[in-house]
Design a protein around this motif. Structure first.
Motif, PDB file in Angstrom:
ATOM      1  N   ASP A   1       0.829  -1.203   0.000  1.00  0.00           N
ATOM      2  CA  ASP A   1       0.000   0.000   0.000  1.00  0.00           C
ATOM      3  C   ASP A   1       0.866   1.256   0.000  1.00  0.00           C
ATOM      4  O   ASP A   1       0.516   2.265  -0.637  1.00  0.00           O
ATOM      5  N   GLU A   2       1.994   1.224   0.701  1.00  0.00           N
ATOM      6  CA  GLU A   2       2.896   2.374   0.725  1.00  0.00           C
ATOM      7  C   GLU A   2       3.372   2.702  -0.692  1.00  0.00           C
ATOM      8  O   GLU A   2       3.443   3.874  -1.088  1.00  0.00           O
ATOM      9  N   VAL A   3       3.711   1.660  -1.432  1.00  0.00           N
ATOM     10  CA  VAL A   3       4.188   1.871  -2.802  1.00  0.00           C
ATOM     11  C   VAL A   3       3.060   2.381  -3.687  1.00  0.00           C
ATOM     12  O   VAL A   3       3.240   3.332  -4.463  1.00  0.00           O
ATOM     13  N   ARG A   4       1.885   1.777  -3.568  1.00  0.00           N
ATOM     14  CA  ARG A   4       0.764   2.207  -4.400  1.00  0.00           C
ATOM     15  C   ARG A   4       0.373   3.667  -4.107  1.00  0.00           C
ATOM     16  O   ARG A   4       0.070   4.437  -5.021  1.00  0.00           O
ATOM     17  N   GLU A   5       0.389   4.042  -2.833  1.00  0.00           N
ATOM     18  CA  GLU A   5       0.050   5.421  -2.479  1.00  0.00           C
ATOM     19  C   GLU A   5       1.077   6.393  -3.054  1.00  0.00           C
ATOM     20  O   GLU A   5       0.726   7.478  -3.537  1.00  0.00           O
TER      21      GLU A   5
ATOM     22  N   ALA B   1      21.262  12.258  -8.987  1.00  0.00           N
ATOM     23  CA  ALA B   1      19.893  12.266  -9.506  1.00  0.00           C
ATOM     24  C   ALA B   1      19.360  13.677  -9.739  1.00  0.00           C
ATOM     25  O   ALA B   1      18.399  13.860 -10.492  1.00  0.00           O
ATOM     26  N   GLY B   2      19.945  14.665  -9.081  1.00  0.00           N
ATOM     27  CA  GLY B   2      19.469  16.035  -9.243  1.00  0.00           C
ATOM     28  C   GLY B   2      18.682  16.560  -8.063  1.00  0.00           C
ATOM     29  O   GLY B   2      18.061  17.621  -8.158  1.00  0.00           O
ATOM     30  N   GLY B   3      18.693  15.831  -6.953  1.00  0.00           N
ATOM     31  CA  GLY B   3      18.000  16.298  -5.762  1.00  0.00           C
ATOM     32  C   GLY B   3      17.274  15.181  -5.051  1.00  0.00           C
ATOM     33  O   GLY B   3      17.112  14.077  -5.591  1.00  0.00           O
ATOM     34  N   PRO B   4      16.806  15.442  -3.817  1.00  0.00           N
ATOM     35  CA  PRO B   4      16.124  14.405  -3.025  1.00  0.00           C
ATOM     36  C   PRO B   4      14.868  13.860  -3.686  1.00  0.00           C
ATOM     37  O   PRO B   4      14.643  12.648  -3.704  1.00  0.00           O
ATOM     38  N   GLU B   5      14.023  14.745  -4.211  1.00  0.00           N
ATOM     39  CA  GLU B   5      12.775  14.283  -4.820  1.00  0.00           C
ATOM     40  C   GLU B   5      13.038  13.446  -6.059  1.00  0.00           C
ATOM     41  O   GLU B   5      12.352  12.445  -6.297  1.00  0.00           O
ATOM     42  N   GLN B   6      14.036  13.855  -6.834  1.00  0.00           N
ATOM     43  CA  GLN B   6      14.357  13.095  -8.042  1.00  0.00           C
ATOM     44  C   GLN B   6      14.858  11.700  -7.692  1.00  0.00           C
ATOM     45  O   GLN B   6      14.520  10.712  -8.360  1.00  0.00           O
TER      46      GLN B   6
ATOM     47  N   GLU C   1      14.086   9.972  -4.964  1.00  0.00           N
ATOM     48  CA  GLU C   1      12.924   9.213  -4.500  1.00  0.00           C
ATOM     49  C   GLU C   1      12.093   8.724  -5.677  1.00  0.00           C
ATOM     50  O   GLU C   1      11.575   7.604  -5.666  1.00  0.00           O
ATOM     51  N   THR C   2      11.966   9.556  -6.700  1.00  0.00           N
ATOM     52  CA  THR C   2      11.202   9.166  -7.888  1.00  0.00           C
ATOM     53  C   THR C   2      11.855   7.998  -8.608  1.00  0.00           C
ATOM     54  O   THR C   2      11.184   7.046  -9.034  1.00  0.00           O
TER      55      THR C   2
ATOM     56  N   VAL D   1      10.374   1.112  -4.432  1.00  0.00           N
ATOM     57  CA  VAL D   1      10.673   1.494  -3.056  1.00  0.00           C
ATOM     58  C   VAL D   1       9.961   2.804  -2.747  1.00  0.00           C
ATOM     59  O   VAL D   1      10.198   3.819  -3.413  1.00  0.00           O
ATOM     60  N   ALA D   2       9.090   2.793  -1.737  1.00  0.00           N
ATOM     61  CA  ALA D   2       8.389   4.009  -1.342  1.00  0.00           C
ATOM     62  C   ALA D   2       9.375   5.003  -0.726  1.00  0.00           C
ATOM     63  O   ALA D   2      10.365   4.598  -0.116  1.00  0.00           O
ATOM     64  N   PRO D   3       9.128   6.309  -0.864  1.00  0.00           N
ATOM     65  CA  PRO D   3      10.063   7.314  -0.345  1.00  0.00           C
ATOM     66  C   PRO D   3      10.428   7.118   1.117  1.00  0.00           C
ATOM     67  O   PRO D   3      11.600   7.288   1.492  1.00  0.00           O
ATOM     68  N   ASP D   4       9.482   6.738   1.952  1.00  0.00           N
ATOM     69  CA  ASP D   4       9.768   6.567   3.378  1.00  0.00           C
ATOM     70  C   ASP D   4      10.662   5.362   3.655  1.00  0.00           C
ATOM     71  O   ASP D   4      11.190   5.223   4.768  1.00  0.00           O
ATOM     72  N   ARG D   5      10.828   4.496   2.673  1.00  0.00           N
ATOM     73  CA  ARG D   5      11.660   3.305   2.843  1.00  0.00           C
ATOM     74  C   ARG D   5      13.030   3.458   2.191  1.00  0.00           C
ATOM     75  O   ARG D   5      13.826   2.507   2.190  1.00  0.00           O
TER      76      ARG D   5
END
Length: 217
Positions: free
Chosen positions: A54-58, A121-126, A128-129, A137-141
């Motif tokens: 569910d974490e990944v799907r969310e 990658a160009g930053g934290p959000e990138q 995580e994406t 892998v979900a961002p929190d993991r």
């Protein structure tokens, strides 16, 4: 014996199992109701597995708000539940092998690797994406996953080898035997000879390198 670039991170990503030595033990019964798998004295419950999925799907839904595109993402990751369980089990097998070899991972090592990868990658959000899209892998993991990657790398180094070699996979095989891994049949079975799932392809590890880094000969 194995040359490595000083800045080259070699990562094991929860997304590919290389054919190597026999690894996990097949399970053929429902001896543990409510468990997706039992690894040593640890139960991975169905609820824990579903929560991780569910974490990944969310996270996928948040990244792809368009309904049509999201359904395409879901279709491309139709084996997410089994792949996720596969990763959860192998994480524990790897950790046991690392413990047996006296390998530990510090918080600073995880932070250093994350910082390096964020720069690539160009930053934290990138970053995580990338981990979400390519490795499920979900961002929190993400930090947990990076810790696994470092643990695998350090285990291989302690054995005087790398993660693609039989010696590394034999260490995982030995650990899995000690843990007596018991997989719920609803999530598949294991071909011990081929060290792979019988009913689906579930890749677990993949070597990646820093952008522009030259592969070793």
């Amino acid at each position: 014996m194995h040359r490595r670039s000083r800045r080259r991170p070699a990562l094991l990503l929860t997304a590919a199992i290389a054919a190597a030595a026999p690894l996990l033990t097949a399970c053929g019964n429902d001896a543990h109701p409510g468990a997706a798998a039992v690894v040593g004295d640890q139960r991975i419950t169905v609820a824990q597995l579903e929560s991780r999925v569910d974490e990944v799907r969310e996270a996928q839904r948040a990244a792809v708000p368009d309904d049509t595109q999201y359904q395409q993402v879901v279709a491309r990751t139709g084996t997410l539940t089994r792949d996720t369980l596969h990763g959860m089990v192998l994480d524990r097998v790897l950790h046991r092998a690392a413990q047996d070899a006296g390998v530990t991972v510090s918080r600073k090592e995880v932070q250093d690797m994350r910082g390096e990868l964020e720069g690539q990658a160009g930053g934290p959000e990138q970053l995580e994406t990338v981990w979400l899209q390519q490795y499920g892998v979900a961002p929190d993991r993400l930090d947990d996953n990076l810790s696994v990657q470092i643990e695998a790398q350090k285990l291989a180094q302690s054995l005087g080898t790398d993660t693609s070699r039989p010696e590394f996979w034999q260490a995982l095989s030995d650990a899995s035997k000690k843990l007596d891994v018991d997989l719920n049949p609803r999530y598949g079975t294991w071909d011990v000879q081929k060290s792979s799932r019988v009913d689906t392809r579930t890749p677990w590890v993949r070597e990646i390198t820093a952008a522009g880094a030259q592969q070793p000969a």
